[in-house]
Design a protein around this motif. Structure first.
Motif, short mmCIF file in Angstrom:
data_model
loop_
_atom_site.label_atom_id
_atom_site.label_comp_id
_atom_site.label_asym_id
_atom_site.label_seq_id
_atom_site.Cartn_x
_atom_site.Cartn_y
_atom_site.Cartn_z
N SER A 176 76.42 -19.56 96.59
CA SER A 176 77.20 -19.15 97.76
C SER A 176 76.41 -19.38 99.04
O SER A 176 75.25 -19.03 99.14
N GLU A 177 77.07 -19.98 100.04
CA GLU A 177 76.40 -20.19 101.33
C GLU A 177 76.28 -18.89 102.10
O GLU A 177 75.47 -18.78 103.02
N VAL A 178 77.05 -17.87 101.76
CA VAL A 178 76.98 -16.58 102.42
C VAL A 178 75.60 -15.96 102.21
O VAL A 178 75.09 -15.27 103.07
N SER A 179 74.98 -16.24 101.06
CA SER A 179 73.68 -15.65 100.75
C SER A 179 72.62 -16.02 101.78
O SER A 179 71.69 -15.27 102.00
N GLU A 180 72.78 -17.17 102.43
CA GLU A 180 71.81 -17.61 103.43
C GLU A 180 71.91 -16.77 104.70
O GLU A 180 70.98 -16.72 105.49
N LYS A 181 73.03 -16.10 104.91
CA LYS A 181 73.26 -15.34 106.13
C LYS A 181 72.99 -13.85 105.97
O LYS A 181 73.05 -13.11 106.93
N ILE A 182 72.73 -13.41 104.75
CA ILE A 182 72.45 -11.99 104.52
C ILE A 182 70.99 -11.74 104.81
O ILE A 182 70.12 -12.45 104.35
N GLY A 183 70.74 -10.72 105.61
CA GLY A 183 69.37 -10.39 105.98
C GLY A 183 68.89 -9.15 105.26
O GLY A 183 69.60 -8.59 104.42
N GLN A 184 67.69 -8.74 105.58
CA GLN A 184 67.14 -7.51 105.01
C GLN A 184 66.50 -6.70 106.12
O GLN A 184 65.85 -7.25 107.01
N LEU A 185 66.73 -5.40 106.07
CA LEU A 185 66.12 -4.46 106.99
C LEU A 185 65.45 -3.36 106.20
O LEU A 185 65.89 -3.03 105.11
N LYS A 186 64.40 -2.79 106.77
CA LYS A 186 63.78 -1.64 106.13
C LYS A 186 64.55 -0.40 106.52
O LYS A 186 64.79 -0.15 107.70
N MET A 187 64.98 0.35 105.51
CA MET A 187 65.71 1.59 105.75
C MET A 187 65.07 2.69 104.91
O MET A 187 64.53 2.43 103.83
N LYS A 188 65.16 3.90 105.39
CA LYS A 188 64.57 5.03 104.67
C LYS A 188 65.41 5.34 103.44
O LYS A 188 66.62 5.52 103.53
N SER A 189 64.76 5.42 102.27
CA SER A 189 65.45 5.74 101.03
C SER A 189 65.44 7.24 100.79
O SER A 189 64.84 8.00 101.54
N GLU A 228 81.87 -9.92 109.34
CA GLU A 228 82.37 -11.24 108.96
C GLU A 228 81.84 -11.65 107.59
O GLU A 228 82.58 -12.15 106.74
N GLN A 229 80.56 -11.43 107.37
CA GLN A 229 79.95 -11.78 106.08
C GLN A 229 80.52 -10.94 104.95
O GLN A 229 80.77 -11.44 103.86
N LEU A 230 80.76 -9.65 105.20
CA LEU A 230 81.34 -8.78 104.18
C LEU A 230 82.75 -9.24 103.82
O LEU A 230 83.11 -9.25 102.63
N LEU A 231 83.54 -9.61 104.81
CA LEU A 231 84.89 -10.08 104.52
C LEU A 231 84.86 -11.35 103.67
O LEU A 231 85.66 -11.51 102.76
#
Length: 45
Positions: free
Chosen positions: A10-23, A37-40
């Motif tokens: 999937s080309e969408v995978s290239e647009k998904i980023g990562q952020l550090k969030m508190k677990s 847009e990416q979620l849709l």
């Protein structure tokens, strides 16, 4: 999520980023993030 999409080609995978969030344990962990847009695109396919 991004690695799963990448394996599927999937080309969408290239647009998904990562952020550090508190677990729940209080540590900062990398989490996959996407804009509306990416979620849709994920749910329409």
């Amino acid at each position: 999520m991004a690695s799963k999409l990448q394996k599927e080609g999937s080309e969408v995978s290239e647009k998904i980023g990562q952020l550090k969030m508190k677990s729940s344990d209080g540590k900062m962990r990398l989490t996959d993030v996407a804009d509306s847009e990416q979620l849709l695109r994920l749910f329409v396919h």
